[in-house]
Design a protein around this motif. Structure first.
Motif, PDB file in Angstrom:
ATOM      1  N   ASP A   1       0.854  -1.180   0.000  1.00 19.44           N
ATOM      2  CA  ASP A   1       0.000   0.000   0.000  1.00 19.44           C
ATOM      3  C   ASP A   1       0.889   1.227   0.000  1.00 19.44           C
ATOM      4  O   ASP A   1       1.907   1.263   0.702  1.00 19.44           O
ATOM      5  CB  ASP A   1      -0.889   0.019   1.248  1.00 19.44           C
ATOM      6  CG  ASP A   1      -1.954  -1.063   1.225  1.00 19.44           C
ATOM      7  OD1 ASP A   1      -2.391  -1.445   0.127  1.00 19.44           O
ATOM      8  OD2 ASP A   1      -2.354  -1.515   2.301  1.00 19.44           O
ATOM      9  N   PHE A   2       0.477   2.254  -0.777  1.00 23.06           N
ATOM     10  CA  PHE A   2       1.287   3.455  -0.935  1.00 23.06           C
ATOM     11  C   PHE A   2       0.407   4.700  -0.801  1.00 23.06           C
ATOM     12  O   PHE A   2       0.017   5.298  -1.801  1.00 23.06           O
ATOM     13  CB  PHE A   2       2.014   3.420  -2.282  1.00 23.06           C
ATOM     14  CG  PHE A   2       2.848   2.174  -2.434  1.00 23.06           C
ATOM     15  CD1 PHE A   2       4.127   2.132  -1.909  1.00 23.06           C
ATOM     16  CD2 PHE A   2       2.329   1.050  -3.043  1.00 23.06           C
ATOM     17  CE1 PHE A   2       4.886   0.972  -2.012  1.00 23.06           C
ATOM     18  CE2 PHE A   2       3.079  -0.113  -3.140  1.00 23.06           C
ATOM     19  CZ  PHE A   2       4.369  -0.151  -2.621  1.00 23.06           C
ATOM     20  N   PRO A   3       0.093   5.083   0.440  1.00 23.66           N
ATOM     21  CA  PRO A   3      -0.777   6.244   0.637  1.00 23.66           C
ATOM     22  C   PRO A   3      -0.034   7.565   0.462  1.00 23.66           C
ATOM     23  O   PRO A   3       1.165   7.654   0.687  1.00 23.66           O
ATOM     24  CB  PRO A   3      -1.250   6.081   2.084  1.00 23.66           C
ATOM     25  CG  PRO A   3      -0.132   5.349   2.750  1.00 23.66           C
ATOM     26  CD  PRO A   3       0.436   4.430   1.697  1.00 23.66           C
ATOM     27  N   MET A   4      -0.778   8.591   0.060  1.00 22.96           N
ATOM     28  CA  MET A   4      -0.299   9.959  -0.004  1.00 22.96           C
ATOM     29  C   MET A   4      -1.177  10.736   0.972  1.00 22.96           C
ATOM     30  O   MET A   4      -2.398  10.780   0.812  1.00 22.96           O
ATOM     31  CB  MET A   4      -0.438  10.508  -1.424  1.00 22.96           C
ATOM     32  CG  MET A   4       0.113  11.910  -1.627  1.00 22.96           C
ATOM     33  SD  MET A   4      -0.979  13.272  -1.172  1.00 22.96           S
ATOM     34  CE  MET A   4      -2.331  13.060  -2.270  1.00 22.96           C
ATOM     35  N   VAL A   5      -0.580  11.282   2.010  1.00 19.06           N
ATOM     36  CA  VAL A   5      -1.326  11.978   3.046  1.00 19.06           C
ATOM     37  C   VAL A   5      -0.981  13.458   3.017  1.00 19.06           C
ATOM     38  O   VAL A   5       0.185  13.831   3.123  1.00 19.06           O
ATOM     39  CB  VAL A   5      -1.003  11.384   4.446  1.00 19.06           C
ATOM     40  CG1 VAL A   5      -1.820  12.100   5.516  1.00 19.06           C
ATOM     41  CG2 VAL A   5      -1.265   9.893   4.470  1.00 19.06           C
TER      42      VAL A   5
END
Length: 150
Positions: free
Chosen positions: A53-57
């Motif tokens: 998983d590669f979230p951008m916050v």
């Protein structure tokens, strides 16, 4: 339109890494350690270390995420699962999520649109359907529930 339950995934995540890309957002990266999935007509294991998983916050607590990893059904079929989605929450909730703390899933919005690439045969329906999902995080992983749009 109607929704029909398709499957649930329970995922154990590895170390969370955060990359401060710019002042207004942070990119996360976490590999899949293990997991299971099940639903009407399919079940199996998530292939360890086959993706993540590669979230951008963003600083305001909002963000989007992308994920990709492999599923292996109990009868040996391999399916690629890709997903994009959105998560938003108040900044204090995001800080607790990023710290790996338990957070009530009602305190944030986490929705996604998964896509599957499955071999011909009993799982071909995954190739020919649109899905929507909802997720929740816990300190060691995530739980995702997906519904087929019919």
């Amino acid at each position: 339109m109607k929704l029909e339950f398709a499957l649930e995934m329970r995922i154990s995540l590895g170390e969370r890494m955060h990359i401060k890309v710019a002042e207004d957002y942070t990119r996360g990266a976490v590999l899949i350690r293990s997991g299971t999935f099940s639903g009407p007509g399919l079940s199996g294991q998530i292939v360890p270390m086959s993706g993540g998983d590669f979230p951008m916050v963003r600083a305001d607590g909002g963000g989007r995420f992308e994920s990709q990893y492999l599923l292996r059904t109990d009868d040996g079929a391999v399916i690629l699962k890709r997903s994009t989605g959105l998560r938003h929450a108040p900044p204090d909730v995001v800080a607790r999520l990023l710290a790996g703390e338990p957070v009530d899933p009602r305190s944030y919005y986490m929705r996604m649109t998964p896509r599957f690439e499955a071999p011909e045969g009993p799982y071909d329906w995954l190739n020919r359907s649109i899905f929507v999902g909802a997720g929740r995080r816990n300190p060691t992983g995530s739980v995702f529930r997906f519904w087929k749009v019919v």
